[in-house]
Design a protein around this motif. Structure first.
Motif, mmCIF file in Angstrom:
data_model
loop_
_atom_site.group_PDB
_atom_site.id
_atom_site.type_symbol
_atom_site.label_atom_id
_atom_site.label_comp_id
_atom_site.label_asym_id
_atom_site.label_seq_id
_atom_site.Cartn_x
_atom_site.Cartn_y
_atom_site.Cartn_z
ATOM 1 N N LYS A 67 7.632 7.962 -13.596
ATOM 2 C CA LYS A 67 6.488 8.474 -12.839
ATOM 3 C C LYS A 67 5.483 9.149 -13.765
ATOM 4 C CE LYS A 67 8.779 9.281 -8.378
ATOM 5 N NZ LYS A 67 9.117 10.304 -7.350
ATOM 6 N N TYR A 68 5.980 9.941 -14.693
ATOM 7 C CA TYR A 68 5.101 10.640 -15.633
ATOM 8 C C TYR A 68 4.387 9.648 -16.542
ATOM 9 C CZ TYR A 68 3.482 14.085 -19.033
ATOM 10 O OH TYR A 68 2.705 14.864 -19.849
ATOM 11 N N LEU A 69 5.136 8.715 -17.102
ATOM 12 C CA LEU A 69 4.542 7.724 -17.999
ATOM 13 C C LEU A 69 3.476 6.904 -17.284
ATOM 14 C CD1 LEU A 69 7.757 6.430 -19.816
ATOM 15 C CD2 LEU A 69 6.008 7.933 -20.756
ATOM 16 N N HIS A 70 3.721 6.593 -16.021
ATOM 17 C CA HIS A 70 2.770 5.801 -15.246
ATOM 18 C C HIS A 70 1.535 6.613 -14.878
ATOM 19 C CE1 HIS A 70 1.398 4.067 -11.253
ATOM 20 N NE2 HIS A 70 1.147 3.101 -12.120
ATOM 21 N N LYS A 71 1.751 7.803 -14.344
ATOM 22 C CA LYS A 71 0.626 8.619 -13.862
ATOM 23 C C LYS A 71 -0.205 9.225 -14.988
ATOM 24 C CE LYS A 71 2.662 10.146 -9.455
ATOM 25 N NZ LYS A 71 3.165 11.324 -8.703
ATOM 26 N N GLU A 72 0.475 9.721 -16.015
ATOM 27 C CA GLU A 72 -0.212 10.500 -17.045
ATOM 28 C C GLU A 72 -0.543 9.722 -18.317
ATOM 29 O OE1 GLU A 72 -1.245 13.474 -16.310
ATOM 30 O OE2 GLU A 72 -0.175 13.547 -14.387
ATOM 31 N N LEU A 73 0.263 8.733 -18.650
ATOM 32 C CA LEU A 73 0.090 8.073 -19.943
ATOM 33 C C LEU A 73 -0.264 6.588 -19.842
ATOM 34 C CD1 LEU A 73 2.980 9.768 -21.968
ATOM 35 C CD2 LEU A 73 0.582 10.432 -21.809
ATOM 36 N N GLY A 74 -0.454 6.095 -18.623
ATOM 37 C CA GLY A 74 -0.982 4.742 -18.448
ATOM 38 C C GLY A 74 -0.020 3.599 -18.680
ATOM 39 N N PHE A 75 1.277 3.836 -18.548
ATOM 40 C CA PHE A 75 2.244 2.741 -18.635
ATOM 41 C C PHE A 75 2.286 2.023 -17.291
ATOM 42 C CE2 PHE A 75 3.356 5.237 -22.261
ATOM 43 C CZ PHE A 75 3.985 4.391 -23.156
ATOM 44 N N ARG A 76 2.040 0.714 -17.283
ATOM 45 C CA ARG A 76 1.880 0.001 -16.012
ATOM 46 C C ARG A 76 2.906 -1.111 -15.788
ATOM 47 N NH1 ARG A 76 -2.754 -2.824 -15.028
ATOM 48 N NH2 ARG A 76 -2.083 -2.813 -12.862
ATOM 49 N N VAL A 77 3.829 -1.317 -16.726
ATOM 50 C CA VAL A 77 4.847 -2.358 -16.558
ATOM 51 C C VAL A 77 6.229 -1.733 -16.766
ATOM 52 C CG1 VAL A 77 5.734 -4.577 -17.386
ATOM 53 C CG2 VAL A 77 3.263 -4.148 -17.374
ATOM 54 N N CYS A 90 10.462 -11.734 -7.317
ATOM 55 C CA CYS A 90 10.546 -10.848 -6.143
ATOM 56 C C CYS A 90 9.355 -9.905 -6.081
ATOM 57 C CB CYS A 90 11.840 -10.036 -6.173
ATOM 58 S SG CYS A 90 13.243 -10.889 -5.448
ATOM 59 N N PHE A 91 8.885 -9.471 -7.255
ATOM 60 C CA PHE A 91 7.718 -8.584 -7.263
ATOM 61 C C PHE A 91 6.529 -9.264 -6.600
ATOM 62 C CE2 PHE A 91 3.819 -6.918 -9.157
ATOM 63 C CZ PHE A 91 3.968 -5.568 -8.890
ATOM 64 N N TYR A 92 6.385 -10.557 -6.843
ATOM 65 C CA TYR A 92 5.258 -11.290 -6.255
ATOM 66 C C TYR A 92 5.492 -11.626 -4.785
ATOM 67 C CZ TYR A 92 2.785 -11.590 -10.635
ATOM 68 O OH TYR A 92 2.075 -11.257 -11.771
ATOM 69 N N GLN A 93 6.705 -11.387 -4.297
ATOM 70 C CA GLN A 93 7.003 -11.621 -2.872
ATOM 71 C C GLN A 93 7.403 -10.321 -2.170
ATOM 72 O OE1 GLN A 93 9.406 -15.471 -2.358
ATOM 73 N NE2 GLN A 93 9.726 -15.012 -4.524
ATOM 74 N N GLN A 94 7.113 -9.172 -2.786
ATOM 75 C CA GLN A 94 7.593 -7.887 -2.279
ATOM 76 C C GLN A 94 7.104 -7.576 -0.873
ATOM 77 O OE1 GLN A 94 5.306 -4.334 -3.639
ATOM 78 N NE2 GLN A 94 4.802 -5.660 -5.373
ATOM 79 N N TYR A 95 5.937 -8.069 -0.499
ATOM 80 C CA TYR A 95 5.384 -7.740 0.823
ATOM 81 C C TYR A 95 6.140 -8.445 1.949
ATOM 82 C CZ TYR A 95 1.689 -5.787 -2.027
ATOM 83 O OH TYR A 95 0.999 -5.045 -2.960
ATOM 84 N N GLN A 96 6.969 -9.413 1.588
ATOM 85 C CA GLN A 96 7.808 -10.083 2.588
ATOM 86 C C GLN A 96 9.188 -9.436 2.696
ATOM 87 O OE1 GLN A 96 7.903 -14.283 1.507
ATOM 88 N NE2 GLN A 96 5.854 -14.112 0.625
ATOM 89 N N GLN A 127 1.450 0.236 -5.292
ATOM 90 C CA GLN A 127 0.770 -1.042 -5.066
ATOM 91 C C GLN A 127 -0.534 -0.866 -4.293
ATOM 92 O OE1 GLN A 127 2.167 -3.523 -6.878
ATOM 93 N NE2 GLN A 127 3.576 -1.838 -7.339
ATOM 94 N N LEU A 128 -0.689 0.275 -3.635
ATOM 95 C CA LEU A 128 -1.914 0.553 -2.885
ATOM 96 C C LEU A 128 -2.933 1.327 -3.717
ATOM 97 C CD1 LEU A 128 -0.262 1.610 0.505
ATOM 98 C CD2 LEU A 128 -1.172 -0.636 -0.125
ATOM 99 N N SER A 129 -2.569 1.639 -4.973
ATOM 100 C CA SER A 129 -3.449 2.413 -5.845
ATOM 101 C C SER A 129 -4.232 1.500 -6.779
ATOM 102 C CB SER A 129 -2.621 3.398 -6.670
ATOM 103 O OG SER A 129 -1.857 2.703 -7.653
ATOM 104 N N ASN A 130 -5.097 2.107 -7.564
ATOM 105 C CA ASN A 130 -5.864 1.352 -8.562
ATOM 106 C C ASN A 130 -5.033 1.003 -9.784
ATOM 107 O OD1 ASN A 130 -8.226 1.491 -7.021
ATOM 108 N ND2 ASN A 130 -8.769 3.500 -7.875
ATOM 109 N N GLN A 131 -3.853 1.655 -9.915
ATOM 110 C CA GLN A 131 -2.982 1.432 -11.063
ATOM 111 C C GLN A 131 -1.569 1.093 -10.594
ATOM 112 O OE1 GLN A 131 -3.953 1.454 -14.322
ATOM 113 N NE2 GLN A 131 -6.056 1.838 -13.706
ATOM 114 N N PRO A 132 -1.371 -0.096 -10.016
ATOM 115 C CA PRO A 132 -0.027 -0.448 -9.554
ATOM 116 C C PRO A 132 0.965 -0.549 -10.709
ATOM 117 C CG PRO A 132 -1.446 -2.370 -9.520
ATOM 118 C CD PRO A 132 -2.337 -1.192 -9.811
ATOM 119 N N LEU A 133 2.212 -0.154 -10.449
ATOM 120 C CA LEU A 133 3.283 -0.298 -11.435
ATOM 121 C C LEU A 133 3.947 -1.643 -11.200
ATOM 122 C CD1 LEU A 133 4.960 0.959 -13.725
ATOM 123 C CD2 LEU A 133 6.378 2.063 -11.990
ATOM 124 N N ILE A 134 3.958 -2.477 -12.219
ATOM 125 C CA ILE A 134 4.477 -3.849 -12.111
ATOM 126 C C ILE A 134 5.947 -3.858 -12.509
ATOM 127 C CG2 ILE A 134 4.252 -6.212 -12.976
ATOM 128 C CD1 ILE A 134 1.271 -5.418 -13.626
#
Length: 407
Positions: A67-77, A90-96, A127-134
């Motif tokens: 969470k910290y790396l994603h929110k504060e340091l820009g790690f997105r994968v 599965c990530f590409y089908q997560q909404y199902q 996934q609803l933010s401007n910086q989704p975690l993949i």
């Protein structure tokens, strides 16, 4: 050998000035992780280890760090030591899928836990933010027996010809059966090798088909989906090589293939993103042959990726943990000249020590020579901390995960 009391005292004094406390009871407050900022400012890949897959606190700490790396340091994968194909597709089908279905189809059963479920809720929220975690994976081994990957492959190949779609589903089913029964004595080694060689050839033919129809498929399914399917088929070939090999060679094939997947993710799929790796200490160690008898996943990475990586090994001093089959065992406490004992003496429930910025001196020389550690809390081993990790996390007391049955 045990050190005299004065040496231990000077070491502890030094550690008190260099060890940071991580607070789990302040799970939603990440300000205590500020010490990561200068250590990771020029790093592109962070490796988060674990001293065994069945340690609740390790998953909780890693979730907080992610969470910290994603929110504060820009790690997105975020890439798990789990099936590359199942995690990615599965990530590409997560909404199902609901959260637990998503976990079930993506991860090995060792991570079907409430602690990891918390992480999946966070990934879903982003996934609803401007910086989704993949979310993606590293391993060539399948995580799910529900043919999630096979269904996706069928959809893509059926776009060329219905018979191709049917053929890839049949091949995937045979592959899964062979994988599940790869150590069964009912199939001779010679017969298994013959079958695997035959299936490698079929997967190679599908790769040829994919390449031949690349423009059409990318237009219909998108470039990312095309790249993932291409890589999935290559992973299937590695898997066939692995399950047709003897044990030590199979480990080498798996570790090298996971390193190749990390390189591919960093250079091909996400060339402009910062990446977090979730895997066992044994995979992320820079040097592992002395401890494990074979090279780690990290060892196979190219120098330009190693240079911009930061590895954190996780350890435990006391408490309980769980085997991969979920049976609980007692963590064996290590002696006073061990990594765990030393850092535990600082007094933090969870302590973090950076090694990468330290210069050798009498008070910290144990970091630069072979030092005892308790591998998975069970087996006394020797490692050179400075050669194996950039940072260390030690939990004073651990507990087994809270497992979820996702059958």
């Amino acid at each position: 050998m045990f050190y005299c009391k004065s040496n231990i005292s000077s070491e502890i004094d030094w550690l008190k000035d260099h060890t940071y406390s991580i607070q789990l009871h302040e799970f939603d407050d990440h300000s205590d992780l500020y010490f990561l900022n200068p250590l990771l400012q020029n790093k592109r890949i962070v490796f988060l280890g674990e001293n065994g897959h069945g340690v609740a606190e390790h998953s909780q700490i890693k979730t907080k760090m992610i969470k910290y790396l994603h929110k504060e340091l820009g790690f997105r994968v975020l890439a798990f030591e789990s099936s590359f194909s199942d995690c990615s597709l599965c990530f590409y089908q997560q909404y199902q899928l609901d959260i637990r279905q998503w976990m079930k189809h993506s991860l090995f059963k060792v991570w079907h836990t409430e602690e990891v479920e918390t992480l999946f809720h966070y990934v879903k929220e982003t996934q609803l933010s401007n910086q989704p975690l993949i979310l993606t994976g590293l391993d060539i081994q399948p995580a799910s027996n529900d043919y999630i990957t096979g269904k996706f492959l069928s959809k893509m190949f059926s776009n060329m010809d219905k018979s191709y779609g049917e053929k890839i589903v049949e091949l995937e089913q045979e592959m899964l059966y062979q994988y599940v029964n790869s150590r069964s004595p009912s199939i001779s080694k010679k017969e298994r090798k013959r079958k695997c060689k035959e299936w490698m050839k079929l997967y190679q033919e599908f790769l040829f088909l994919l390449d031949k129809n690349s423009l059409e498929l990318q237009n219909k399914f998108g470039k990312d989906a095309f790249l993932l399917v291409n890589r999935t088929l290559q992973n299937r070939i590695f898997l066939m090589q692995m399950i047709s090999s003897h044990f030590m060679k199979a480990i080498k094939i798996r570790n090298k293939a996971m390193a190749d997947n990390i390189s591919w993710l960093a250079q091909e799929m996400f060339p402009n993103e910062k990446i977090i790796i979730w895997a066992h200490n044994g995979h992320i160690m820079k040097q592992s042959r002395r401890l494990l008898g074979f090279l780690s996943t990290f060892s196979y990475l190219p120098p330009k990726i190693k240079e911009f990586s930061y590895t954190i090994g996780f350890f435990m001093y006391s408490g309980q943990a769980a085997e991969n089959n979920r049976s609980v065992y007692e963590v064996q406490q290590s002696d006073q000249d061990s990594i765990e004992f030393r850092i535990k003496q600082v007094g933090h429930e969870i302590g973090f020590l950076d090694i990468s910025q330290q210069r050798k001196m009498p008070q910290n020389r144990w970091l630069f020579k072979h030092t005892y550690t308790m591998h998975e809390g069970k087996q006394l081993s020797l490692i050179k901390p400075s050669a194996c990790y950039d940072g260390l996390v030690v939990c004073a007391k651990t507990s087994p995960p809270k497992y979820i049955n996702l059958n």
